[in-house]
Design a protein around this motif. Sequence first.
Motif, short mmCIF file in Angstrom:
data_model
loop_
_atom_site.label_atom_id
_atom_site.label_comp_id
_atom_site.label_asym_id
_atom_site.label_seq_id
_atom_site.Cartn_x
_atom_site.Cartn_y
_atom_site.Cartn_z
N ARG A 58 -57.51 -69.53 -39.42
CA ARG A 58 -56.28 -68.86 -39.85
C ARG A 58 -55.25 -69.87 -40.37
O ARG A 58 -54.53 -69.59 -41.32
CB ARG A 58 -55.70 -68.03 -38.69
N ILE A 61 -56.39 -70.89 -43.81
CA ILE A 61 -56.14 -69.81 -44.76
C ILE A 61 -54.67 -69.78 -45.16
O ILE A 61 -54.32 -69.56 -46.33
CB ILE A 61 -56.58 -68.45 -44.17
N GLY A 62 -53.79 -70.05 -44.17
CA GLY A 62 -52.36 -70.11 -44.47
C GLY A 62 -52.03 -71.21 -45.47
O GLY A 62 -51.22 -71.00 -46.39
N SER A 65 -53.26 -70.22 -48.98
CA SER A 65 -52.46 -69.19 -49.67
C SER A 65 -51.34 -69.79 -50.50
O SER A 65 -50.84 -69.16 -51.43
CB SER A 65 -51.88 -68.20 -48.65
N GLU A 66 -50.95 -71.03 -50.18
CA GLU A 66 -49.90 -71.70 -50.95
C GLU A 66 -50.38 -72.03 -52.37
O GLU A 66 -49.57 -72.15 -53.29
CB GLU A 66 -49.45 -72.97 -50.24
N ASP A 68 -53.70 -70.63 -53.74
CA ASP A 68 -54.56 -69.60 -54.34
C ASP A 68 -54.52 -68.35 -53.47
O ASP A 68 -55.25 -68.23 -52.49
CB ASP A 68 -56.00 -70.13 -54.46
N ARG A 69 -53.67 -67.42 -53.85
CA ARG A 69 -53.46 -66.22 -53.03
C ARG A 69 -54.71 -65.34 -52.96
O ARG A 69 -55.07 -64.82 -51.91
CB ARG A 69 -52.29 -65.41 -53.58
N SER A 72 -57.33 -66.89 -50.72
CA SER A 72 -56.92 -66.81 -49.31
C SER A 72 -57.09 -65.39 -48.78
O SER A 72 -57.48 -65.20 -47.63
CB SER A 72 -55.48 -67.30 -49.13
N GLN A 73 -56.82 -64.38 -49.61
CA GLN A 73 -57.03 -62.99 -49.18
C GLN A 73 -58.51 -62.72 -48.93
O GLN A 73 -58.87 -62.03 -47.98
CB GLN A 73 -56.47 -62.03 -50.23
N ARG A 76 -59.47 -64.42 -45.67
CA ARG A 76 -58.94 -63.65 -44.53
C ARG A 76 -59.80 -62.41 -44.28
O ARG A 76 -60.12 -62.10 -43.13
CB ARG A 76 -57.49 -63.27 -44.80
#
Length: 198
Positions: A58, A61-62, A65-66, A68-69, A72-73, A76
């Motif tokens: 997790r 993944i956080g 997300s900075e 490549d959104r 990262s989705q 998740r």
Amino acid sequence: MPSEHDSERRQFYRIEDCIGLECRQLSGEPTAPADTLFEGGETLPLEEELQRHDAEIRHQIGLLSENDRILSQLARALNEKLDTVARIMAFQKNPLQDSDWVHVTLSEGGLSFATTQLTPTVDARMAVRLTLMPELSQVAAFARVVSLEETGEGTRLHLQFQHMEDAVRQQIARHVLRIQARKRQQIRQRRETGMNSA
């Protein structure tokens, strides 16, 4: 005059729910984690290792997300899918009996339910394991019987959680919020359906 138990109950959101409930009455103060008192407790070290890996995933993944959104989705979603598969496999290995599914009032502070099988006294110590639907997540905790109430369904026990770990409390809180949100959505949908059919 309101009791201390009544004032504590008002601090938490409560829901009506049907959960898997396993109870063990304790003869004294607990000397081991609540999880170890139930079948499958021998896998607790592996579950803790899995939780450490999950926390690391997790975190990564956080960070992802900075940059490549979308990726990262996807990561998740895959992590949650694996988590769900693991819960289903564990549940299929040790399925609960029909009698283990109980209608309860549940909050972060404790739970109450009717029983004809348990006969504890006020202040009795218990270990409880909850299986929460639909996630099939399990949490175990210690509890104290704060009051008993005779009803047509048997004896209604009011339990207050004791020495609860933050992670367990947060898991129950998330479940309570999910159930509340689902019920609000159902009420909203019924209203909209009624308005459309009028």
